[in-house]
Design an enzyme around this catalytic site. Structure first.
Site, PDB file in Angstrom:
ATOM      1  CG  ASP A   4     -23.980   5.114  34.128  1.00  0.00           C
ATOM      2  OD1 ASP A   4     -22.709   5.574  33.970  1.00  0.00           O
ATOM      3  OD2 ASP A   4     -24.514   4.422  33.355  1.00  0.00           O
ATOM      4  CE  LYS A  52     -24.183   0.774  32.153  1.00  0.00           C
ATOM      5  NZ  LYS A  52     -23.144   1.980  32.138  1.00  0.00           N
ATOM      6  CB  SER A 111     -19.819   4.562  33.382  1.00  0.00           C
ATOM      7  OG  SER A 111     -20.941   4.235  32.623  1.00  0.00           O
ATOM      8  NE  ARG A 158     -17.789   8.759  30.379  1.00  0.00           N
ATOM      9  CZ  ARG A 158     -17.939   7.130  30.193  1.00  0.00           C
ATOM     10  NH1 ARG A 158     -18.903   6.706  30.778  1.00  0.00           N
ATOM     11  NH2 ARG A 158     -17.218   6.311  29.779  1.00  0.00           N
TER      12      ARG A 158
END
Length: 459
Positions: free
Chosen positions: A171, A197, A193, A178
């Site tokens: 990520d 996390k 994303s 991104r």
């Protein structure tokens, strides 16, 4: 002689780009290959960027999103909160301007007996980053090892940190790409994303704050609803009890948008002050913390959780937890009592250019105005100015006379005042009639709600 039946065709990144470009669906194995290549940086960034754009343009199927989320979660080390002896609950927002609820909800929930292991991100697009704000505190360390993370949680009940190199490395690579390739506003990519996390923190429960309105990544309500349902269903499928609240981002949340000034707004609320321009921030934080406390087993309902959170806010226990966390992560708490610490390079008051009601705000444009003061970044890795930002004196629906202060701009330099002022003047619309009030929380998705919504949704 090799047996052709035992031969497995190798995966090539160019094939995955073409497949998604042509609206194909990647298998779990193909997504695993992509994620491993991102984490190890063995796939060149230009190929990852091409795939991200194809995914942004053509969308991701539910199975692809779930596979991407799990593969990213498992791309590095994971945190085990079981030794804390408490239910681990976190909150995450999809991002907005002036969105600083983390600094309130984490200490409020921790003061009420919930463990809050919060892994956060940096500024993305027009929105500010929790880590950038915390790093405005002199000495505050966001990059802790997992052992240090656990030690702070044991001591304080909450800890807000960055992704370590070992935690969700895929990520970290894709997030930065991104931001630089115009592929932020994709429900599938946002979902994977955020949840990779959060799920890597071993959470028992998660509260999601999904923004809608002019300052959200997904402005259309139906898109925000889809993202909320998608994230709830994906997290629940991975074993984490999850709820999502659809909340308004039609104006900056609270009065401050920047780094240090947002922290100070939260500290003032934790010190018992209730300025009217911060009331929406206070109310939303109490609602979010109420859900965290409820899911953490420390209240019988979200409403009872909010009452407990308000008690922690008013009796000083949330402030105590927050300052303990800052100190435990090497932050200088004395800065909060030093009026001379906040030293922006240049300041200017922007006065109302006409009389009337503040009818509407293009909050995304206001976010870019904040970024252009020096408070945000244009490229990954660029420093941000902790003292830059904008304080808004008039909220949506307020009546203001021509010449009255509308906002105060803090910029890195005199040269960085003109563009934020111009953007601010484009973003705010006045009217002679009072605008209709907007509900702060317009919808709540639980697990069952999310599954039903996704069954009926046509994407």
């Amino acid at each position: 002689m090799p047996n052709p039946s035992n031969f497995h065709m190798p995966v090539h990144m160019i094939d995955l780009i073409r497949k998604k470009r042509d609206r194909g669906t990647l298998s779990e194995a193909e997504i695993g290959f992509l994620v491993r290549g991102a984490a190890s940086e063995s796939i060149p960034p230009e190929q990852l960027s091409a795939w991200l754009m194809a995914a942004w343009l053509n969308g991701l199927e539910l199975d692809e999103i779930r596979a991407l989320t799990v593969a990213m979660r498992d791309s590095g080390a994971k945190f085990d909160p079981s030794r804390l002896g408490k239910v681990a609950v976190d909150k995450h927002s999809t991002g907005g301007v002036g969105d600083k609820t983390s600094f309130l909800v984490a200490p409020m929930a921790a003061a009420c007996g919930v463990a809050v292991p919060m892994i956060s991100g940096r500024a993305l697009g027009h929105t500010g980053g929790t880590l950038d704000k915390l790093e405005a505190i002199p000495g505050y360390r966001t990059a802790l090892t997992l052992d240090e993370f656990e030690a702070v949680l044991q001591k304080c009940g909450c800890s807000i940190v960055s992704q370590t190199p070992a935690l969700v490395p895929a990520d970290r690579v894709l997030y930065a790409l991104r931001d630089r390739t115009g592929t932020v506003e994709s429900p599938g990519l946002i979902c994977a994303s955020i949840l990779s996390k959060k799920l890597a923190a071993g959470l028992n429960a998660l509260v999601l704050d999904v923004k809608t309105g002019s300052g959200a990544f997904l402005r259309k309500r139906e898109d925000a609803e889809y993202l909320a349902a998608l994230m709830v269903a994906t997290a629940e499928a991975a074993g984490t009890r999850t709820v999502a609240l659809l909340t308004d981002m039609g104006q900056p949340l609270g009065s401050a948008a920047g780094n240090w000034i947002e922290l100070m707004e939260c500290v003032e609320l934790m010190r018992g002050k209730r300025p009217p321009e911060s009331e929406d921030l206070r109310q939303l934080s109490l609602i979010l913390a109420g859900w965290m406390i409820y899911l953490g087993g420390q209240a019988d309902s979200p409403e009872a959780g909010s009452s407990r959170a308000e008690q922690a806010l008013t009796d000083g226990s949330a402030l105590r937890v927050f300052m303990e966390m800052v100190a435990a992560q090497s932050g200088d708490v004395a800065a909060f009592d030093d009026p001379s610490f906040h030293k922006p390079g240049a300041t200017q008051i922007v006065e109302a250019w006409e009389s009337g009601y503040v009818a509407a705000m293009d909050t995304t444009m206001l976010g870019w105005a904040v970024q252009r003061t020096g408070a945000g970044r244009e490229k990954a890795g660029e420093p941000v100015d902790p003292h830059a930002g904008i304080v808004f004196h008039a909220r949506r629906g307020a009546h203001i006379a021509k010449g009255q202060p509308l906002a105060k701009i803090y910029a890195t330099s005199e040269a960085q005042l003109a563009e934020p002022i111009a953007l601010l003047k484009q973003a705010i619309v006045f009217s002679q009639g009072s605008p209709e009030p907007v509900t702060l929380v317009s919808r709540i998705f639980t697990g069952e709600d999310a599954e039903a919504f996704l069954r009926d949704a046509v994407r």
